[in-house]
Design an enzyme around this catalytic site. Structure first.
Site, PDB file in Angstrom:
ATOM      1  N   GLU A  83      46.218  29.754  30.575  1.00 18.55           N
ATOM      2  CA  GLU A  83      45.843  30.191  31.915  1.00 18.55           C
ATOM      3  C   GLU A  83      44.934  29.181  32.610  1.00 18.55           C
ATOM      4  OE1 GLU A  83      47.316  32.539  33.297  1.00 18.55           O
ATOM      5  OE2 GLU A  83      48.222  33.554  31.573  1.00 18.55           O
ATOM      6  N   CYS A  89      43.678  41.297  30.424  1.00 16.24           N
ATOM      7  CA  CYS A  89      43.622  39.867  30.119  1.00 16.24           C
ATOM      8  C   CYS A  89      42.907  39.102  31.232  1.00 16.24           C
ATOM      9  CB  CYS A  89      45.023  39.315  29.879  1.00 16.24           C
ATOM     10  SG  CYS A  89      45.785  39.926  28.352  1.00 16.24           S
ATOM     11  N   HIS A 135      47.800  33.264  26.852  1.00 15.63           N
ATOM     12  CA  HIS A 135      48.744  34.358  26.630  1.00 15.63           C
ATOM     13  C   HIS A 135      49.798  33.930  25.613  1.00 15.63           C
ATOM     14  CE1 HIS A 135      47.698  36.808  30.364  1.00 15.63           C
ATOM     15  NE2 HIS A 135      47.830  37.701  29.411  1.00 15.63           N
TER      16      HIS A 135
END
EC number: 3.4.19.3
Length: 217
Positions: free
Chosen positions: A78, A141, A168
């Site tokens: 991310e 998340c 992830h």
């Protein structure tokens, strides 16, 4: 160097969470860095609070959080966490905030401070698919990605520098049984190796490398 690695408990009707299974299998040391492992609840607020407690206890240099994303086919690193909770499903305690800030009056977003492109290149060099992701969603998340980044920013401003980021990972193969055809998955062995390589990249790269990792849309 100390690296705190977190993984969620199962949620959304799943009996297993690959993030938690992954951190259990990580070694206690990678390239000289001490690896601290922490299970966190899939619960708004409590997830970040548990990480904060461990940060205050261990004073890590890095916090790397791992989360399951059933629609992802690779190790997805991310880039950013945004200041919004907009939960499509309830968390594990029935909370379902909609259009609420993660941190009241906090910045709109935080870019992660880990070397995300170096991580992706290192993982791909290990023959494991990986890519940059520009959204961590709006569930737990992202809540953790943003919440820990907020803590890291405050600590850094106080002269206690800390980096943070989020990765992830896909479902495990056993999780896709009974799900729609072509639902992606990845073996636990490959996920663990990918996260080990990601941590190696974190240890080896104080700043990021300059390679393209963007998307057209």
């Amino acid at each position: 160097m100390k690296i705190l690695v977190t993984g969620f408990d199962p949620f959304g009707g799943e009996k297993i969470n690959p993030a938690l299974e992954t951190i259990k299998l990580l070694p206690n040391e990678i390239l000289g860095a001490k690896i601290i492992k922490l299970e966190i609840p899939t619960v708004i607020g409590k997830s970040v609070a548990k990480i904060k407690d461990m940060i205050e206890k261990e004073n890590p240099d890095v916090v790397l959080s791992i989360g399951q994303a059933g629609n992802r086919a690779d190790i997805s690193v991310e880039r950013i966490g945004i200041n919004i909770d907009d939960c499509r499903i309830p968390d594990n305690e029935g909370n379902q905030p909609i259009d609420e800030p993660v941190v009241k009056d906090g910045p709109a977003a935080y870019f992660v401070t880990l070397p995300i492109k170096a991580i992706v290149e290192k993982v791909k060099a290990g023959k494991i698919p990986a890519s940059i992701s520009n959204t961590a969603g709006t569930f737990i998340c992202n809540h953790v990605c943003y919440g820990v980044a907020h803590i890291a920013a405050a600590r850094t401003a106080q002269g206690k520098p800390m980096k943070s980021g989020f990765i992830h990972i896909p479902f495990l193969p056993e999780q896709v049984i009974g799900k729609p055809a072509l639902t992606p998955s990845m073996s636990l062995e490959m996920i663990v190796k990918g996260i080990e390589l990601a941590i190696e990249a974190i240890v080896q790269n104080n700043s990021d490398i300059k390679v393209s990792g963007g998307k057209i849309c």
